[in-house]
Motif scaffolding. Structure first.
Motif, mmCIF file in Angstrom:
data_model
loop_
_atom_site.group_PDB
_atom_site.id
_atom_site.type_symbol
_atom_site.label_atom_id
_atom_site.label_comp_id
_atom_site.label_asym_id
_atom_site.label_seq_id
_atom_site.Cartn_x
_atom_site.Cartn_y
_atom_site.Cartn_z
ATOM 1 N N ALA A 104 57.270 -61.309 -30.899
ATOM 2 C CA ALA A 104 58.429 -61.165 -31.770
ATOM 3 C C ALA A 104 58.006 -60.861 -33.199
ATOM 4 C CB ALA A 104 59.266 -62.451 -31.738
ATOM 5 N N ASP A 105 56.933 -61.531 -33.678
ATOM 6 C CA ASP A 105 56.458 -61.287 -35.039
ATOM 7 C C ASP A 105 55.907 -59.892 -35.209
ATOM 8 O OD1 ASP A 105 57.152 -63.838 -35.646
ATOM 9 O OD2 ASP A 105 55.128 -64.676 -35.448
ATOM 10 N N ALA A 106 55.417 -59.287 -34.097
ATOM 11 C CA ALA A 106 54.794 -57.965 -34.197
ATOM 12 C C ALA A 106 55.798 -56.829 -34.217
ATOM 13 C CB ALA A 106 53.838 -57.747 -33.017
ATOM 14 N N GLU A 107 57.093 -57.140 -34.095
ATOM 15 C CA GLU A 107 58.107 -56.078 -34.100
ATOM 16 C C GLU A 107 58.150 -55.370 -35.446
ATOM 17 O OE1 GLU A 107 61.642 -58.244 -32.880
ATOM 18 O OE2 GLU A 107 61.763 -56.894 -31.178
ATOM 19 N N GLU A 108 58.485 -54.077 -35.406
ATOM 20 C CA GLU A 108 58.678 -53.325 -36.641
ATOM 21 C C GLU A 108 59.882 -53.870 -37.385
ATOM 22 O OE1 GLU A 108 56.867 -50.909 -37.908
ATOM 23 O OE2 GLU A 108 55.444 -51.064 -36.278
ATOM 24 N N PRO A 109 59.890 -53.827 -38.720
ATOM 25 C CA PRO A 109 61.011 -54.375 -39.482
ATOM 26 C C PRO A 109 62.346 -53.810 -39.055
ATOM 27 C CG PRO A 109 59.180 -53.849 -40.945
ATOM 28 C CD PRO A 109 58.808 -53.327 -39.583
ATOM 29 N N GLU A 110 62.406 -52.484 -38.852
ATOM 30 C CA GLU A 110 63.682 -51.911 -38.509
ATOM 31 C C GLU A 110 64.125 -52.362 -37.124
ATOM 32 O OE1 GLU A 110 61.012 -50.254 -39.348
ATOM 33 O OE2 GLU A 110 60.555 -48.590 -38.008
ATOM 34 N N ASP B 63 61.527 -53.120 -24.483
ATOM 35 C CA ASP B 63 62.609 -53.996 -24.924
ATOM 36 C C ASP B 63 63.771 -53.193 -25.508
ATOM 37 O OD1 ASP B 63 61.051 -56.206 -24.200
ATOM 38 O OD2 ASP B 63 60.059 -56.217 -26.152
ATOM 39 N N ASP B 64 64.098 -52.075 -24.829
ATOM 40 C CA ASP B 64 65.216 -51.217 -25.228
ATOM 41 C C ASP B 64 65.025 -50.590 -26.609
ATOM 42 O OD1 ASP B 64 66.574 -51.709 -22.854
ATOM 43 O OD2 ASP B 64 67.500 -53.533 -23.647
ATOM 44 N N VAL B 65 63.794 -50.458 -27.051
ATOM 45 C CA VAL B 65 63.503 -49.836 -28.350
ATOM 46 C C VAL B 65 62.615 -48.613 -28.134
ATOM 47 C CG1 VAL B 65 62.454 -50.124 -30.621
ATOM 48 C CG2 VAL B 65 63.733 -52.016 -29.597
ATOM 49 N N PHE C 111 51.701 -30.824 -9.764
ATOM 50 C CA PHE C 111 51.924 -32.201 -9.323
ATOM 51 C C PHE C 111 52.905 -32.877 -10.274
ATOM 52 C CE2 PHE C 111 48.670 -32.603 -12.487
ATOM 53 C CZ PHE C 111 48.684 -33.893 -12.992
ATOM 54 N N ASP C 112 53.392 -34.039 -9.859
ATOM 55 C CA ASP C 112 54.354 -34.802 -10.659
ATOM 56 C C ASP C 112 53.667 -36.064 -11.175
ATOM 57 O OD1 ASP C 112 56.260 -32.932 -10.018
ATOM 58 O OD2 ASP C 112 57.142 -34.107 -8.405
ATOM 59 N N PRO C 113 53.067 -36.020 -12.359
ATOM 60 C CA PRO C 113 52.376 -37.204 -12.879
ATOM 61 C C PRO C 113 53.350 -38.342 -13.155
ATOM 62 C CG PRO C 113 52.524 -35.503 -14.564
ATOM 63 C CD PRO C 113 53.016 -34.889 -13.300
ATOM 64 N N ILE C 114 52.875 -39.583 -12.985
ATOM 65 C CA ILE C 114 53.707 -40.768 -13.215
ATOM 66 C C ILE C 114 53.439 -41.291 -14.621
ATOM 67 C CG2 ILE C 114 54.207 -43.122 -12.461
ATOM 68 C CD1 ILE C 114 53.419 -42.310 -9.663
ATOM 69 N N ILE C 115 54.509 -41.589 -15.341
ATOM 70 C CA ILE C 115 54.419 -42.025 -16.737
ATOM 71 C C ILE C 115 53.606 -43.310 -16.840
ATOM 72 C CG2 ILE C 115 55.774 -42.750 -18.738
ATOM 73 C CD1 ILE C 115 58.100 -41.086 -17.500
ATOM 74 N N ASN C 116 52.766 -43.374 -17.855
ATOM 75 C CA ASN C 116 51.916 -44.538 -18.130
ATOM 76 C C ASN C 116 52.683 -45.487 -19.054
ATOM 77 O OD1 ASN C 116 49.764 -46.266 -18.508
ATOM 78 N ND2 ASN C 116 48.682 -44.930 -19.935
ATOM 79 N N PRO C 117 53.311 -46.556 -18.514
ATOM 80 C CA PRO C 117 54.157 -47.403 -19.359
ATOM 81 C C PRO C 117 53.324 -48.123 -20.424
ATOM 82 C CG PRO C 117 53.767 -48.471 -17.240
ATOM 83 C CD PRO C 117 53.185 -47.087 -17.150
ATOM 84 N N PRO C 118 53.890 -48.341 -21.623
ATOM 85 C CA PRO C 118 55.289 -48.125 -22.015
ATOM 86 C C PRO C 118 55.539 -46.749 -22.630
ATOM 87 C CG PRO C 118 54.176 -49.336 -23.736
ATOM 88 C CD PRO C 118 53.146 -49.108 -22.659
ATOM 89 N N GLN C 119 54.629 -45.779 -22.430
ATOM 90 C CA GLN C 119 54.821 -44.438 -22.979
ATOM 91 C C GLN C 119 56.032 -43.769 -22.329
ATOM 92 O OE1 GLN C 119 51.039 -42.370 -22.544
ATOM 93 N NE2 GLN C 119 49.912 -44.181 -23.226
ATOM 94 N N VAL C 120 56.515 -42.700 -22.946
ATOM 95 C CA VAL C 120 57.723 -42.050 -22.434
ATOM 96 C C VAL C 120 57.422 -40.709 -21.773
ATOM 97 C CG1 VAL C 120 59.135 -43.187 -24.174
ATOM 98 C CG2 VAL C 120 58.280 -40.893 -24.625
#
Length: 531
Positions: free
Chosen positions: A106-112, A380-382, A456-465
């Motif tokens: 929680a402390d590591a979240e960006e201010p915005e 976390d929906d961000v 091929f269809d590469p699978i996303i490396n979470p949490p990347q988009v």
């Protein structure tokens, strides 16, 4: 001095660690600096070493169990030292460690981000406060006391604790069990066995009523069940070996399971691991050497392939990615002649080994500059856009596919980029990579073109988009501006993205930018060569 052994934190993104193997048994001496256990996190493996000399008095985390960083793993003390205070302290260690990990995140979240989610944070805080009040009424007992209570069927709410601040110790549970009225097992219609022993008995088809328990007050342990399975009457009875007479066998469950499948007596196998621990390789070697003569030709069996810790982690992460992300893949081709020419010219001019992968990374970085929504993570929906281009390069090693990070691609010179890419790739291939090599990536490139893959269809490396798949370069007949045809070398790309975060039109524009830079890489190469 007595102390609690804690689960270390292996990197900023570690959420939990699994105790893979104990290298020292409970009650055995430990030496300062020597490893006592092996652990696995989501991305790597490591060892826990003893801080001081002593005796491993209590194992608080069994093999295969997990806890958050900072969670209690074991207690080390002198053989006759009172550890009741440490047992009480360790009782809440896992919960406290998890709470500290949540607070750190929680402390590591960006201010915005924190501002945007202040309402939900307040709700979470209220929920945690309510949970804390509920937890306060829970029974305070050491992990070992809880385990013994479960084995002996003792209700902890009826036990009066004599430990630190009234906490319940193992001795308190045993005292209650001894004073409780008992009935013969035959009248009760059940046997006394630990939960793990019951599970193993069910897996191995062992009737617990035929097993003699060696645990506390005759309770049946996991080792008792395994010993009964190994000495089942389906095989000729043998004289007890030195191992059966009292030698303690250190082997993880996977090695024991493999020994049963191959018909190998685990007690006759010589371990090559730390402190004589038996590995799966030891079991296979014993089976191949014919150390035991079979009475009859064994029937063919279907072999299982247990997943290694890293392979299991890869499976979990890819499964999580495919379940939670909305994968969409778009494809586009590009002329590769100038890409190849630019890589060759840079290789000659810079005095370092420059490959098309390095020039391609420059092109990817330029496209990320134009479309920063792809240089991002989603947690976390961000949707968090990152300034630095920390590009992961997928590398195939024996344990599976990992993706070490080449950091700050957008600010490196071409020579620095080539050297850094080669360095992280070599560390991955040699097994010398660290947690820092595997964390902090913002975009991934997976090149199966070197293996001849055309799409091929590469699978996303979470949490990347998003992740870019690079396909093979091949010769194709293409029309020219003059109305003729020519044979050109062409390359194609497969971009997978999370459709919850970015749209197909955005992905098409990103690929369009990438193709432009691939087909005319000279400005990028000249600029990066002069940095």
């Amino acid at each position: 001095m007595a102390y609690i052994v804690k689960m270390p934190k292996l990197g900023l993104e570690m959420k939990s660690g699994e105790l893979s193997v104990w290298l020292v048994g409970e009650g055995e001496a430990v030496t300062e600096g020597e490893p006592i256990a092996e652990i696995e996190s989501e991305k790597t493996t490591a060892e826990i070493s003893a801080k001081e000399d002593g005796v491993l008095r209590r194992v608080l985390l069994a093999e295969g169990e997990s806890t958050a960083p900072g969670g209690s793993v074991a207690i080390v003390a002198e053989a006759d030292e009172d550890i009741s205070d440490l047992e009480a302290e360790a009782g809440g260690g896992a919960d406290e460690a998890a709470s500290e990990a949540e607070t750190a995140e929680a402390d590591a979240e960006e201010p915005e981000t924190a501002a945007a989610s202040s309402g939900s944070q307040s709700a979470v805080t209220r929920q945690k406060s309510a949970a804390s009040e509920t937890d306060a009424s829970d029974v305070r007992a050491s992990p070992r006391a809880k385990q013994v209570a479960e084995e002996l069927g003792v209700d902890l709410t009826t036990v009066e604790g004599t430990g630190y601040q009234g906490s319940i110790t193992e001795e308190d549970v045993e005292s209650v069990a001894e004073s409780a009225p008992t009935e013969p097992a035959a009248e009760q219609g059940e046997v006394r066995a630990s939960p793990r022993a019951k599970q193993v008995a069910e897996e191995l088809g062992v009737d617990l009523t035929t097993v003699e328990g060696t645990g506390y007050q005759g309770s049946i342990t996991e080792d008792d069940v395994e010993a009964a399975a190994e000495s089942a009457p389906s095989e000729p009875a043998e004289e007890p070996s030195e191992g059966a007479a009292g030698k303690r066998v250190f082997a993880p469950p996977s090695a024991r399971r493999l020994a049963r499948e191959l018909g190998v007596d685990i007690e006759r196998v010589t371990g090559s691991g730390k402190n004589g621990r038996i590995t799966e390789s030891d079991v296979r070697a014993a089976a191949e050497s014919g150390s035991e003569a079979d009475e009859a030709e064994p029937e063919p069996v279907e072999m299982e392939r247990p997943l290694s810790g890293m392979r299991r982690t890869i499976a979990d992460r890819l499964g999580e990615s495919y379940r939670e992300s909305v994968h969409v893949t778009v494809n586009r081709g590009a002329d590769a002649e100038e890409l190849l020419a630019a890589a060759s010219a840079a290789d000659d001019a810079l005095g370092v080994d420059v490959s098309i992968s390095d020039v391609l990374m420059l092109a990817v970085s330029a496209a990320l500059d134009e479309y920063p929504a792809f240089n991002a993570t989603f947690e976390d929906d961000v949707h968090q856009l990152h300034e630095a281009h920390n590009v992961c390069i997928a590398v195939d090693i024996d344990e599976g596919l990992i993706a070490p990070v080449v950091r700050d691609v957008d600010s490196l010179s071409l020579a620095e980029l080539a050297a850094e890419r080669q360095a992280v790739t070599q560390r991955a291939l040699s097994g010398d990579f660290t947690m820092d090599d595997l964390t902090g990536g913002t975009f991934t490139i997976s090149n199966l073109g070197v293996l001849g893959v055309e799409s091929f269809d590469p699978i996303i490396n979470p949490p990347q988009v998003a992740i870019l798949g690079v396909n093979t370069i091949r010769r194709e007949v293409v029309p020219t501006d003059e109305g003729d045809v020519a044979v050109r070398k062409r390359i194609s790309f497969s971009l997978s993205f999370d459709h919850r975060i970015v749209d197909g039109a955005d992905a098409a524009r990103f690929l369009g930018s990438l193709v432009e830079h691939v087909e005319n890489p000279w400005p990028l190469v000249i600029a990066a060569g002069g940095r």
